[in-house]
Scaffold this active site. Structure first.
Site, PDB file in Angstrom:
ATOM      1  CG  ASP A  48      -2.221   0.839   0.859  1.00  0.00           C
ATOM      2  OD1 ASP A  48      -2.162   1.667  -0.066  1.00  0.00           O
ATOM      3  OD2 ASP A  48      -3.244   0.688   1.551  1.00  0.00           O
TER       4      ASP A  48
HETATM    5  C1  BGC Z   1      -5.054   3.212   0.045  1.00  0.00           C
HETATM    6  C2  BGC Z   1      -5.245   2.166  -1.029  1.00  0.00           C
HETATM    7  C3  BGC Z   1      -5.067   2.773  -2.391  1.00  0.00           C
HETATM    8  C4  BGC Z   1      -3.705   3.438  -2.455  1.00  0.00           C
HETATM    9  C5  BGC Z   1      -3.389   4.026  -3.803  1.00  0.00           C
HETATM   10  C6  BGC Z   1      -3.785   4.037  -0.159  1.00  0.00           C
HETATM   11  O1  BGC Z   1      -3.733   5.134   0.688  1.00  0.00           O
HETATM   12  O2  BGC Z   1      -5.017   2.579   1.301  1.00  0.00           O
HETATM   13  O3  BGC Z   1      -6.507   1.572  -0.895  1.00  0.00           O
HETATM   14  O4  BGC Z   1      -5.217   1.790  -3.373  1.00  0.00           O
HETATM   15  O5  BGC Z   1      -3.659   4.471  -1.494  1.00  0.00           O
HETATM   16  O6  BGC Z   1      -4.164   5.108  -4.103  1.00  0.00           O
END
Ligand code: BGC
Length: 755
Positions: A294
């Site tokens: 993530d």
């Molecule tokens: C979120 C994810 C997301 C990623 C990319 C993160 O802050 O937890 O769900 O896919 O950002 O945007």
């Protein structure tokens, strides 16, 4: 895609020629039994420097990134040097082609880039927020919504979506409950598979497909106290019974990638959790796709306190099996030195690189790196088409849940005189979209005010905002009350704003925010009939609203066609049948509250004198029951269920069972019913939930029409993890409950025979 329109046709040919050489060289050196994919991947790997290998594992943010703490977008010079394998947030056919051109034409090995983006509930055509989609209890509709999202996003150069979010969530304080399918692992699993099929289509790499991502692995939804990013601490049993199943379902449906979650689980941060990522996901389940971190998840290992510095964080991440480093830029900066110093085995790095290259191969990018971007007309012809808008309206109508309808206040007659449209959500386009709205635009959205004006004509619709979503400003109340007084019926549009749920949007109170309940009371005091439509990305505590008004519709965040869908339901052009995918508590103190709970040794019971027995598992100040249970949702018609029938009174362990039930529409309107089947293992060697969802079907019935529905209970539907965490079916009786909510009363029993 037509090659003639291809702006970088020469480059593509160059790459294909280069790959051809690699392929034939490798083929000559090998037995010939390997696939083209293997030959291509191994051929490239053999040529790559350590820097290029870590480049493939590096995913920086691009210029369209809109999530997380500020991070600097990586420029094309990095691509040229082979230091970028994929991007978060580079969209648009023109821009993705431009970036791809640099990767393919100007980097040493010409390996194409992957472009990832959060396409969650639509790309340009925004569908209901995922929790609302779940409320349809209609996997085909959910799959179709994902299909359309994939068609639109891939026409805009996107290859890869970070969806479906399959985290089970049982705490509505957690704002990300809005992004998933709610509290139930069975519903969550069915919808996880549906969304994967929708995004990935028949075959990855074909026109209109996106590589899907099951996220966030795992137990992110169990954040302590519902506070986002907080720790999760749970038994192995709960992990296996509740949180892992939707991921397994996504893997079984062929999901191409999985994202690690921000949380720690039982003391081990997920980005360092080798036992679950490498162990369960890869080795036990056979997942052969790519695992992406993530946003800065690798770097956060230093904050969790399991890595002394960034290098150590990189080692932990790679050893756990996290292939791609999103935004941290740690693999790229420290990886080569870590290998040279002997702190990381290059073989491990190669495994990750292989998985990344395979994902690119499966998306067809080695065959044609520009397949998703070369035809720039597609972004115009494939987005926001009338068919896509109609699908958004259909899914929105299916997602609306009629929570309460005393005295049949709804549907309203179109002959009603004037309606007063009141509330902060009556005419807010941006809020219709909800959070994570892809490339959605507020100006595309139809608000309830607009939908009602179209349905009734401008003259009969009075409008007053009354109050904001938040804050204590009551200065708009007078105008709202005046509008109510002039009207025959009041329609209140209240709830949360779209940004009050989603990431980093936990709430310690899930009441109607601001002075909205006061607005309800002020309008109610006019004596006019009041109908409330509630917008929210989570279950709210609606007891005061429930006590104040006769009819309530839960609208979630319904997407760009929300206003039409709501008007359709309020005036009976569509008979609502959405069901709650998460329990609505009476008050926050009941949380966590979910239907598949355990009985305890002291379930609530009544004394001989009719009072609740004191020494039972309960509260002094509130009933144990929810305000609205899981699976609840009313209709404008009525349905009668016949007694469920099991095919065999006794079955052997390992055998399937059939359950049949007849459902009849006994009312005067046609409509859908969501027939739900729950199961209880009456006595087992470890405690089992009082009931678990094991089947559901949304069926359409005309007045007077009956349908016989048959459900199959497979052996695994009867199985559970015993004390040694072995999956077993134990002999004994099982009770089946069938009906229109998790409080279904009709039942049948059968027995699993001892061997
Ligand atoms: C979120 C994810 C997301 C990623 C990319 C993160 O802050 O937890 O769900 O896919 O950002 O945007």
């Amino acid at each position: 895609m037509k090659d003639t329109k291809h702006p970088f046709g020469k480059g593509r040919l160059r790459l294909v020629a280069a790959v051809g050489l690699v392929v034939s060289g490798i083929a000559a050196a090998q037995s010939g039994s390997t696939s083209e994919e293997d030959r291509l991947v191994e051929g490239l790997l053999a040529k790559m420097t350590l820097e290029e290998k870590f480049g493939q594992l590096n995913q920086p943010p691009g210029p369209d990134n809109n999530t997380g703490p500020q991070a600097e977008a990586a420029g094309l010079d990095q691509v040229r040097k082979g230091r970028v394998g994929s991007y978060l947030g580079v969209t648009g056919a023109g821009r993705t082609c431009q970036y791809q051109h640099v990767a393919v034409e100007e980097s040493r090995l010409g390996i194409p880039l992957l472009f990832g983006y959060d396409v969650i509930h639509g790309y340009r055509t925004i569908f209901p927020q995922s929790l609302g989609e779940a409320a349809t209890f209609d996997p085909a509709a959910v799959e179709h919504a994902a299909r359309i999202a994939a068609v639109e996003a891939s026409a805009d150069g996107v290859h890869w979506t970070y969806a479906p979010m399959v985290d089970v969530a049982r705490d509505p304080r957690w704002g990300r409950i809005s992004e998933g399918s709610g509290e139930d692992p069975y519903l969550g699993s069915v919808l996880a598979a549906a969304r994967v099929r929708g995004f990935q289509g028949e075959k990855l790499g074909e026109d209109g497909t996106l590589l899907a991502t099951a996220k966030h692995f795992v137990a992110y939804g169990a954040a302590e106290a519902g506070r986002d990013y907080n720790i999760a601490d749970m038994s192995e049993r709960t992990l296996r019974e509740v949180y892992l199943p939707p991921f397994k379902a996504a893997v079984d449906a062929g999901v191409g990638s999985v994202m690690a979650s921000f949380n720690e689980l039982n003391g081990v941060p997920m980005h360092a959790n080798a036992a679950l990522i490498d162990g369960v996901l890869r080795k036990q389940w056979g997942f052969d796709g790519v695992v992406v971190s993530d946003y800065t998840g690798i770097w956060e290992l230093t904050k969790h306190g399991v890595a002394a510095d960034e290098s150590a964080a990189g080692v932990l991440g790679l050893k756990a099996g996290v292939d791609i480093d999103m935004v941290s830029d740690i693999y790229r900066r420290f990886g080569p030195k870590l290998v040279r110093d002997g702190r990381l085995d290059e073989k491990l790095v190669d495994e990750s690189v292989r998985r990344v290259l395979r994902a690119k191969y499966r998306m067809g990018l080695f065959a044609d790196p520009y397949r998703f971007c070369a035809d720039t007309t597609r972004a115009k012809t494939r987005m926001l088409t009338p068919e896509h808008r109609q699908a958004a309206r259909d899914v929105a109508r299916e997602s609306l849940v009629l929570l309460k309808n005393d005295g049949g206040v709804l549907p309203l007659s179109k002959d009603v005189g004037k309606v007063a449209v009141i509330g902060p959500l009556a005419d807010s386009r941006a809020d219709m979209l909800g959070n994570w709205a892809g490339a959605g635009r507020p100006q595309d959205a139809v608000t309830p005010l607009q939908g009602l004006r179209e349905a009734l004509g401008e003259a009969r619709v009075l409008h007053a905002k009354g109050a904001g979503v938040n804050g204590d400003d009551e200065s708009g109340f007078d105008a709202a009350v005046a509008a109510a007084k002039q009207a025959d019926v009041v329609l209140l549009f209240i709830g949360e704003s779209g940004d009050m749920s989603g990431e980093a949007s936990s709430r310690s109170s899930i009441d109607l925010p601001g002075v909205q309940q006061e607005l309800v009371e002020a309008v109610k005091a006019t004596g006019k009939p009041v109908v409330a439509v509630v917008f929210s990305g989570r279950p709210l505590t609606l007891q005061p609203l429930h006590d104040a008004v006769p009819a309530i519709v839960e609208a979630w965040f319904p997407g760009i066609e929300g206003g039409h869908a709501i008007a359709d339901v309020l005036f009976g052009d569509y008979n609502p049948a959405g069901r709650l995918p998460a329990t609505f508590p009476r008050n926050l103190g009941q949380v966590p509250i979910y239907h598949a709970h355990r009985n305890t040794g002291r379930p609530t019971r009544l004394n001989p004198d009719g009072k609740i027995e004191k020494y039972t598992s309960r509260y002094l100040d509130v009933d144990n029951s929810p305000l609205y249970p899981f699976g609840h949702g009313l209709s404008y018609t009525t349905f009668r269920y016949g007694a469920p029938k099991v095919k065999k009174a006794k079955i052997a362990a390992g055998e399937s069972q059939q359950v049949e039930v007849t459902v009849t529409n006994t009312g005067k309107r046609e409509g859908d019913e969501v027939v739900q089947l729950y199961l209880r293992d009456d006595v087992a060697s470890v405690t089992r939930p009082v009931r678990e969802l094991r089947g559901f079907r949304r069926v359409h019935l005309k007045p007077g029409e009956s349908r016989v529905l048959s459900f199959e209970l497979k052996p695994d539907d009867l199985a559970f993890y015993d004390a040694k965490l072995q999956r077993v079916v134990e002999p004994g009786t099982f009770t089946v409950f069938v009906g229109g909510s998790s409080e279904a009363k009709l039942q049948a029993t059968f027995e699993v025979k001892a061997q």
